[in-house]
Design a protein around this motif. Structure first.
Motif, PDB file in Angstrom:
ATOM      1  N   ASP A  10       0.748  -1.275  -0.069  1.00 61.27           N
ATOM      2  CA  ASP A  10      -0.095   0.051   0.043  1.00 61.27           C
ATOM      3  C   ASP A  10       0.783   1.277   0.007  1.00 61.27           C
ATOM      4  O   ASP A  10       1.578   1.408   1.017  1.00 61.27           O
ATOM      5  CB  ASP A  10      -0.947  -0.163   1.220  1.00 61.27           C
ATOM      6  CG  ASP A  10      -1.834   1.082   1.239  1.00 61.27           C
ATOM      7  OD1 ASP A  10      -1.633   2.277   0.726  1.00 61.27           O
ATOM      8  OD2 ASP A  10      -2.830   0.876   2.059  1.00 61.27           O
ATOM      9  N   THR A  11       1.075   1.880  -1.081  1.00 61.78           N
ATOM     10  CA  THR A  11       2.081   3.046  -1.193  1.00 61.78           C
ATOM     11  C   THR A  11       1.634   4.313  -0.638  1.00 61.78           C
ATOM     12  O   THR A  11       2.374   5.074  -0.515  1.00 61.78           O
ATOM     13  CB  THR A  11       2.359   3.001  -2.742  1.00 61.78           C
ATOM     14  OG1 THR A  11       1.074   3.416  -3.428  1.00 61.78           O
ATOM     15  CG2 THR A  11       3.039   2.057  -3.275  1.00 61.78           C
ATOM     16  N   THR A  12       0.316   4.459  -0.130  1.00 63.27           N
ATOM     17  CA  THR A  12       0.084   5.413   0.556  1.00 63.27           C
ATOM     18  C   THR A  12       0.447   5.333   2.056  1.00 63.27           C
ATOM     19  O   THR A  12       0.712   6.491   2.537  1.00 63.27           O
ATOM     20  CB  THR A  12      -1.643   5.518   0.599  1.00 63.27           C
ATOM     21  OG1 THR A  12      -2.082   5.775  -0.836  1.00 63.27           O
ATOM     22  CG2 THR A  12      -2.139   6.822   1.411  1.00 63.27           C
ATOM     23  N   THR A  65      -9.697  -5.419  -4.127  1.00 62.58           N
ATOM     24  CA  THR A  65      -8.928  -4.104  -3.292  1.00 62.58           C
ATOM     25  C   THR A  65     -10.244  -3.200  -2.577  1.00 62.58           C
ATOM     26  O   THR A  65      -9.829  -2.556  -1.546  1.00 62.58           O
ATOM     27  CB  THR A  65      -8.455  -3.118  -4.115  1.00 62.58           C
ATOM     28  OG1 THR A  65      -9.289  -2.830  -5.364  1.00 62.58           O
ATOM     29  CG2 THR A  65      -7.088  -3.756  -4.770  1.00 62.58           C
ATOM     30  N   PHE A  69      -9.850  -1.287   1.251  1.00 61.30           N
ATOM     31  CA  PHE A  69      -9.925  -0.229   1.691  1.00 61.30           C
ATOM     32  C   PHE A  69     -11.247   0.098   2.551  1.00 61.30           C
ATOM     33  O   PHE A  69     -10.996   0.964   3.380  1.00 61.30           O
ATOM     34  CB  PHE A  69      -9.990   0.535   0.199  1.00 61.30           C
ATOM     35  CG  PHE A  69      -8.501   0.802  -0.467  1.00 61.30           C
ATOM     36  CD1 PHE A  69      -7.460   1.490   0.219  1.00 61.30           C
ATOM     37  CD2 PHE A  69      -8.368   0.117  -1.755  1.00 61.30           C
ATOM     38  CE1 PHE A  69      -6.282   1.541  -0.436  1.00 61.30           C
ATOM     39  CE2 PHE A  69      -7.062   0.322  -2.206  1.00 61.30           C
ATOM     40  CZ  PHE A  69      -6.059   0.897  -1.776  1.00 61.30           C
ATOM     41  N   THR A  76     -12.228   4.018  -2.632  1.00 63.09           N
ATOM     42  CA  THR A  76     -11.093   3.808  -3.780  1.00 63.09           C
ATOM     43  C   THR A  76     -11.825   3.757  -4.828  1.00 63.09           C
ATOM     44  O   THR A  76     -12.899   3.759  -5.015  1.00 63.09           O
ATOM     45  CB  THR A  76     -10.338   2.376  -3.428  1.00 63.09           C
ATOM     46  OG1 THR A  76      -9.758   1.966  -4.603  1.00 63.09           O
ATOM     47  CG2 THR A  76     -11.656   1.298  -3.434  1.00 63.09           C
ATOM     48  N   ASN A 100      -2.729   1.979  -4.333  1.00 70.27           N
ATOM     49  CA  ASN A 100      -3.260   3.168  -3.594  1.00 70.27           C
ATOM     50  C   ASN A 100      -4.424   3.377  -3.953  1.00 70.27           C
ATOM     51  O   ASN A 100      -5.022   2.601  -4.929  1.00 70.27           O
ATOM     52  CB  ASN A 100      -2.273   4.767  -3.346  1.00 70.27           C
ATOM     53  CG  ASN A 100      -2.406   5.445  -4.972  1.00 70.27           C
ATOM     54  OD1 ASN A 100      -3.347   5.418  -5.256  1.00 70.27           O
ATOM     55  ND2 ASN A 100      -1.213   5.172  -5.702  1.00 70.27           N
ATOM     56  N   TYR A 104      -2.422   2.169  -9.364  1.00 68.34           N
ATOM     57  CA  TYR A 104      -1.665   1.073  -9.134  1.00 68.34           C
ATOM     58  C   TYR A 104      -0.730   0.857 -10.152  1.00 68.34           C
ATOM     59  O   TYR A 104      -1.006   1.413 -11.387  1.00 68.34           O
ATOM     60  CB  TYR A 104      -2.349  -0.207  -8.939  1.00 68.34           C
ATOM     61  CG  TYR A 104      -3.332  -0.377 -10.156  1.00 68.34           C
ATOM     62  CD1 TYR A 104      -2.963  -1.435 -11.029  1.00 68.34           C
ATOM     63  CD2 TYR A 104      -4.813  -0.149 -10.291  1.00 68.34           C
ATOM     64  CE1 TYR A 104      -3.764  -1.746 -12.147  1.00 68.34           C
ATOM     65  CE2 TYR A 104      -5.223  -0.539 -11.480  1.00 68.34           C
ATOM     66  CZ  TYR A 104      -4.667  -1.430 -12.431  1.00 68.34           C
ATOM     67  OH  TYR A 104      -5.548  -1.882 -13.356  1.00 68.34           O
TER      68      TYR A 104
END
Length: 110
Positions: A10-12, A65, A69, A76, A100, A104
């Protein structure tokens, strides 16, 4: 080790995405056949989807996903992410997902 493995970051949050349901399918005769299911562990990984080698062909990983989320209380844009890829018999495939809520990316890992 499974011939197909995956990992989600999860890049956030800058953390692994734990508890994401993933389904592996193979494309056959214009349809998708489900081969395996699993959920990411606390390190965002699934390393045991399959226990044996698979034939060459076209495969798909579906990452659920929306549920991930929803658990975080985050809106999302992508309810799921499908990654379709080609397999050559005898090779290992690691398919990471950088995720994120509004984007993605993926690549073939090692």
């Amino acid at each position: 080790m499974s011939p197909i493995t995956t990992h989600i970051l999860d890049t956030t949050l800058g953390k692994p995405a734990e508890g994401v349901s993933i389904t592996l399918c193979r494309h056959q005769q214009n349809d998708w056949m489900e081969l395996a299911q699993g959920s990411t562990n606390s390190d965002g990984r699934i390393s045991n989807l399959l226990s044996e080698a698979i034939p060459s062909g076209t495969y798909k990983l579906r990452f659920e996903t929306q549920a991930y989320f929803d658990k975080l209380g985050v809106t999302t844009f992508y309810p799921f992410v499908d990654i379709t890829f080609s397999v050559i018999t005898g090779e290992h495939y690691h398919i990471p997902l950088l995720l994120n809520p509004f984007g993605y990316s993926t690549y073939r890992g090692s």
